[in-house]
Design an enzyme around this catalytic site. Structure first.
Site, PDB file in Angstrom:
ATOM      1  CE1 TYR A  46      -0.110  17.064   5.521  1.00 13.24           C
ATOM      2  CE2 TYR A  46       1.727  18.450   6.180  1.00 13.24           C
ATOM      3  CZ  TYR A  46       1.095  17.665   5.232  1.00 13.24           C
ATOM      4  OH  TYR A  46       1.688  17.464   4.014  1.00 13.24           O
ATOM      5  CE  LYS A  92      11.327  18.487   9.336  1.00 12.97           C
ATOM      6  NZ  LYS A  92      12.320  18.759   8.363  1.00 12.97           N
ATOM      7  CB  SER A 108      10.906  22.867   4.289  1.00  8.00           C
ATOM      8  OG  SER A 108      11.281  22.661   5.632  1.00  8.00           O
ATOM      9  CG  ASP A 130      13.860  16.101   6.685  1.00 12.93           C
ATOM     10  OD1 ASP A 130      13.997  17.041   5.895  1.00 12.93           O
ATOM     11  OD2 ASP A 130      13.147  16.175   7.704  1.00 12.93           O
ATOM     12  NE  ARG A 167       5.904  17.420   2.914  1.00  9.74           N
ATOM     13  CZ  ARG A 167       7.163  17.833   3.011  1.00  9.74           C
ATOM     14  NH1 ARG A 167       8.141  16.978   3.191  1.00  9.74           N
ATOM     15  NH2 ARG A 167       7.447  19.113   2.915  1.00  9.74           N
TER      16      ARG A 167
HETATM   17  P1  GTP Z   1      11.259  18.604   2.755  1.00 12.00           P
HETATM   18  O1  GTP Z   1      10.763  17.210   2.834  1.00 12.00           O
HETATM   19  O2  GTP Z   1      10.212  19.644   2.927  1.00 12.00           O
HETATM   20  O3  GTP Z   1      12.401  18.845   3.693  1.00 12.00           O
HETATM   21  O4  GTP Z   1      11.759  18.826   1.227  1.00 12.00           O
HETATM   22  P2  GTP Z   1      13.114  18.390   0.505  1.00 12.00           P
HETATM   23  O5  GTP Z   1      14.195  19.368   0.835  1.00 12.00           O
HETATM   24  O6  GTP Z   1      13.390  16.960   0.760  1.00 12.00           O
HETATM   25  O7  GTP Z   1      12.756  18.637  -1.038  1.00 12.00           O
HETATM   26  P3  GTP Z   1      12.381  17.594  -2.204  1.00 12.00           P
HETATM   27  O8  GTP Z   1      13.556  16.783  -2.639  1.00 12.00           O
HETATM   28  O9  GTP Z   1      11.177  16.852  -1.803  1.00 12.00           O
HETATM   29  O10 GTP Z   1      12.031  18.592  -3.373  1.00 12.00           O
HETATM   30  C1  GTP Z   1      11.079  19.618  -3.221  1.00 12.00           C
HETATM   31  C2  GTP Z   1      10.692  20.190  -4.561  1.00 12.00           C
HETATM   32  O11 GTP Z   1      11.838  20.677  -5.232  1.00 12.00           O
HETATM   33  C3  GTP Z   1      10.030  19.172  -5.473  1.00 12.00           C
HETATM   34  O12 GTP Z   1       8.945  19.774  -6.134  1.00 12.00           O
HETATM   35  C4  GTP Z   1      11.119  18.826  -6.454  1.00 12.00           C
HETATM   36  O13 GTP Z   1      10.596  18.462  -7.712  1.00 12.00           O
HETATM   37  C5  GTP Z   1      11.935  20.117  -6.534  1.00 12.00           C
HETATM   38  N1  GTP Z   1      13.358  19.826  -6.812  1.00 12.00           N
HETATM   39  C6  GTP Z   1      14.150  18.960  -6.155  1.00 12.00           C
HETATM   40  N2  GTP Z   1      15.400  18.920  -6.711  1.00 12.00           N
HETATM   41  C7  GTP Z   1      15.387  19.805  -7.712  1.00 12.00           C
HETATM   42  C8  GTP Z   1      16.379  20.232  -8.670  1.00 12.00           C
HETATM   43  O14 GTP Z   1      17.526  19.785  -8.690  1.00 12.00           O
HETATM   44  N3  GTP Z   1      15.994  21.182  -9.562  1.00 12.00           N
HETATM   45  C9  GTP Z   1      14.728  21.710  -9.563  1.00 12.00           C
HETATM   46  N4  GTP Z   1      14.442  22.641 -10.474  1.00 12.00           N
HETATM   47  N5  GTP Z   1      13.761  21.319  -8.695  1.00 12.00           N
HETATM   48  C10 GTP Z   1      14.089  20.391  -7.777  1.00 12.00           C
HETATM   49  C1  SPV Z   2      10.003  20.045   6.339  1.00 10.19           C
HETATM   50  O1  SPV Z   2       9.189  20.965   6.296  1.00 10.19           O
HETATM   51  O2  SPV Z   2      11.236  20.241   6.399  1.00 10.19           O
HETATM   52  C2  SPV Z   2       9.526  18.657   6.283  1.00 10.19           C
HETATM   53  C3  SPV Z   2       8.083  18.440   6.335  1.00 10.19           C
HETATM   54  O3  SPV Z   2      10.313  17.719   6.256  1.00 10.19           O
HETATM   55  S1  SPV Z   2       7.492  18.445   7.950  1.00 10.19           S
HETATM   56  O4  SPV Z   2       7.700  17.106   8.524  1.00 10.19           O
HETATM   57  O5  SPV Z   2       6.047  18.755   7.896  1.00 10.19           O
HETATM   58  O6  SPV Z   2       8.196  19.411   8.749  1.00 10.19           O
HETATM   59 MN    MN Z   3      12.544  18.459   5.689  1.00  8.90          MN
END
Ligand code: GTP
Ligand code: SPV
Ligand code: MN
Length: 601
Positions: free
Chosen positions: A216, A225, A267, A294, A385
């Site tokens: 995964y 990462k 994350s 990312d 994802r």
């Molecule tokens: P990774 O891929 O794990 O690194 O995550 P990421 O940092 O790219 O986060 P992503 O943009 O995928 O958002 C993660 C969660 O946060 C999702 O469920 C979104 O709906 C929520 N989210 C993102 N932006 C906002 C925001 O501005 N406000 C709120 N309330 N939720 C948000």
């Molecule tokens: C994170 O956790 O920051 C991700 C998902 O982007 S993973 O690739 O599983 O680490």
């Molecule tokens: Mn990430």
């Protein structure tokens, strides 16, 4: 034992892109001797290879073909229910000494760890095909680009890396014959996908990664990462550049002034969403474009920081993605996408919590069980994802392939904080900004296994990803700052502050443009701000809130500093520094004292 990854036998012309480089060939032979695969498949990244691997994956139930009309050329993969997120407790940094790994990493002695992994890998690929995947991180002509090889027995990994990296011939070409060229050695085997035999091990001094027992995400897509951040950060310090857990976006005003911004959020805290932001109607003529969602690799050029996105695709959180929250992501994942752990509808479409429209009357959930809206379980796993090529993104920045990178005007830190931390504020200078990054915290999410919603310090969003001693990492940030004549301004944001009713005070998503606009105004020297003990705060009239349906009290709450909460926060900073032992720098201690002085009665 059930064979998880039965061998496949390609027709002539597929799977035979053997590299010319002798160092690579020797290493592959060594791993093959240990793991005893049925055959070796040398990937070249071609369309023919992809079609063949997809057909085999569908045959072996590694991928489920989705409805061609609803989501063309897209597939669903279900991982083992015991294997749905990064496993930080089984992730190791195996530097020669424990001190080099520092207080925030799990350290294991390299010699013993190699020996243990060798035993686990002995004969592990019997009856399986061993894939050799060459890839490049970064635009091929970038001075920052790095080459990696991943050996794996998972077809899902091959098909995912094909999307996530510049994979195949392009990497072989760039590597050439030089036996001394720098390249990363990655070895991955599913073994029997058993959490008791799951280890993600990094050997920074050998530029080597070995990952076993998982299938995964960040555990197995070793480019991401493991290489781009853990090994990357180690190399970056040695080679005087930066490897950061940051999105990169471009923002262009109606007059055509363009800035680039990099933002580090932990994350599942909003990087992908921010990187694909669509400005609200009020910001007519403003354009936001994505360089990366990312990871940022940055280097110094003419006294500024320039960034490239080392990746070629997005591995993004699915739940919550909708046309309302992120229509650029919805368009990106409408075709040529691999979905992992979402629900499957009866007509072969995908579904998840938060998707536009209501839930289907019946679906198969991420575990493969029947699901209806009455079910108590979620249909899609919270960390389900999408894996999608960045080319699918309608808002892709035109300079994403620029080898020299894009100049960074601002760096933003941010996390999920229900309280204490204002919507946005600006650091007084670079070193103060380093302090903001070093002390940032966030409520934990489903992206890693373990408790969700617990506030933990996550410096620069790199806690799980810094491949060496965190004190040296802070020093590296300070050292980089000294070399910049035109450093980015540094900000902190918090989209997640909640009111007394437990609801988010800020609408977030596209409306984050209002905060971004203030940040750009500050970069241009035009935005107003008030000095506070934590940094420069926008006054209520410095943020453009026109046409936004938000209560004035909510805005006050979003920007306020609660003295009692900050007393606790400053104590938590000290507690965090103490927990790191002696590694925290005088400069950061000094910053903490200045902050504390600002809250004296
Ligand atoms: P990774 O891929 O794990 O690194 O995550 P990421 O940092 O790219 O986060 P992503 O943009 O995928 O958002 C993660 C969660 O946060 C999702 O469920 C979104 O709906 C929520 N989210 C993102 N932006 C906002 C925001 O501005 N406000 C709120 N309330 N939720 C948000
Ligand atoms: C994170 O956790 O920051 C991700 C998902 O982007 S993973 O690739 O599983 O680490
Ligand atoms: Mn990430």
């Amino acid at each position: 034992m059930k064979n998880l990854a039965p061998a496949i036998f390609p027709p002539k012309g597929i799977g035979d892109a053997k590299p010319a480089n002798k160092a690579v060939l020797d290493w592959v032979q060594e791993i093959a001797k240990l793991t005893q695969p049925e055959n070796i498949f040398w990937c070249d990244g071609s369309e023919r290879e992809k079609d063949f691997l997809i057909a085999e994956s569908v045959k072996q139930n590694v991928l489920i073909e989705l409805n061609e009309k609803k989501v063309p050329r897209s597939y669903l993969h279900r991982s083992s229910p015991n294997d749905v997120a990064r496993v930080e407790q089984f992730t190791f940094v195996c530097t020669r000494t424990k001190e080099e790994a520092g207080p925030t990493n799990n350290w294991a002695e390299p010699g013993e760890t190699y020996a243990k992994l060798q035993e686990l890998l002995r004969g592990a690929m019997r009856g399986r095909t061993m894939f050799v995947i060459p890839y490049i991180m970064g635009p091929a002509d970038s001075p920052l680009a790095k080459i990696g090889f991943e050996i794996t027995d998972s077809k899902y990994v091959v098909l995912s890396l094909r999307i996530m990296t510049r994979m195949g011939q392009i990497a072989l070409k760039r590597l050439g014959n030089d036996p001394d060229a720098e390249w990363n050695r990655g070895v991955h085997s599913l073994l029997d996908v058993n959490p008791e035999r799951r280890f993600i091990c990094h050997f920074p001094q050998d530029n080597t990664i070995i990952s076993v027992g998982s299938g995964y995400g960040g555990n197995v897509l070793l480019s991401k990462k493991c290489l781009a951040l853990r090994i990357g950060s180690y190399l970056a310090r040695k080679q005087n550049w930066m490897a950061e857990h940051m999105l990169i976006l471009g923002v262009e005003s109606p007059e055509g002034h363009k800035h680039y911004v990099a933002a580090a959020f932990p994350s599942a805290c909003g990087k992908t969403n921010f990187a694909m932001l669509i400005p609200p109607a009020h910001f007519k003529g403003w354009k936001v474009t994505t360089v990366g969602d990312d990871i940022a690799w940055m280097r110094i050029r003419d006294g500024r920081l320039y960034a490239v996105n080392p990746e070629n695709g997005y591995f993004g959180v699915v739940p919550g993605t909708s046309n309302k929250s992120n229509s650029n992501a919805m368009r990106s994942i409408a075709h040529d996408t691999i979905y992992t752990n979402v629900a499957l509808t009866d007509d072969g479409d995908v579904w998840w919590e938060g998707k536009d429209g209501g839930p289907p009357a019946h679906a198969i959930d991420w575990r493969g069980n029947d699901w209806t809206p009455q079910s108590t379980e979620k249909a899609a796993h919270p960390n389900s994802r999408f894996t999608t090529p960045m080319r699918n993104n309608p808002a892709l920045d035109p300079d994403v392939e620029k080898g020299e990178g894009v100049p960074i005007s601002a760096i933003i830190f941010g996390g999920r904080r229900s309280d204490t931390v204002p919507l946005v504020y600006q650091a007084f200078d670079w070193n103060h900004g380093v302090y903001l990054g070093a002390t940032m915290a966030s409520e934990t999410t489903a992206a890693a296994t373990g408790a969700v919603g617990r506030v933990r310090r996550d410096p620069m969003a790199m806690l799980p990803f810094c491949g060496y001693d965190i004190g040296d990492y802070f020093q590296h940030w300070l050292d980089i700052g000294k070399q910049l004549t035109n450093p980015p301004l540094i900000f902190n944001v918090n989209w997640f502050r909640k009111g007394a009713d437990g609801k988010f005070l800020w609408p977030g998503f596209g409306e984050n443009m209002r905060v971004l606009k203030w940040i750009i105004d500050r970069c241009e020297g035009s935005g107003g701000a008030l000095k506070s003990p934590v940094g420069w705060l926008p006054g209520p009239h410095d943020l453009d809130l026109a046409e936004l349906d938000i209560d004035h009290n909510a805005v006050d709450e979003l920007l306020c500093l609660d003295h009692e909460e900050w007393q606790k926060e400053i104590a938590a900073h000290q507690e965090f520094f103490d927990s790191l032992g002696g590694v925290v720098l005088q400069e950061l201690q000094k910053q903490r004292e200045q902050l504390a002085a600002g809250f004296q009665p």
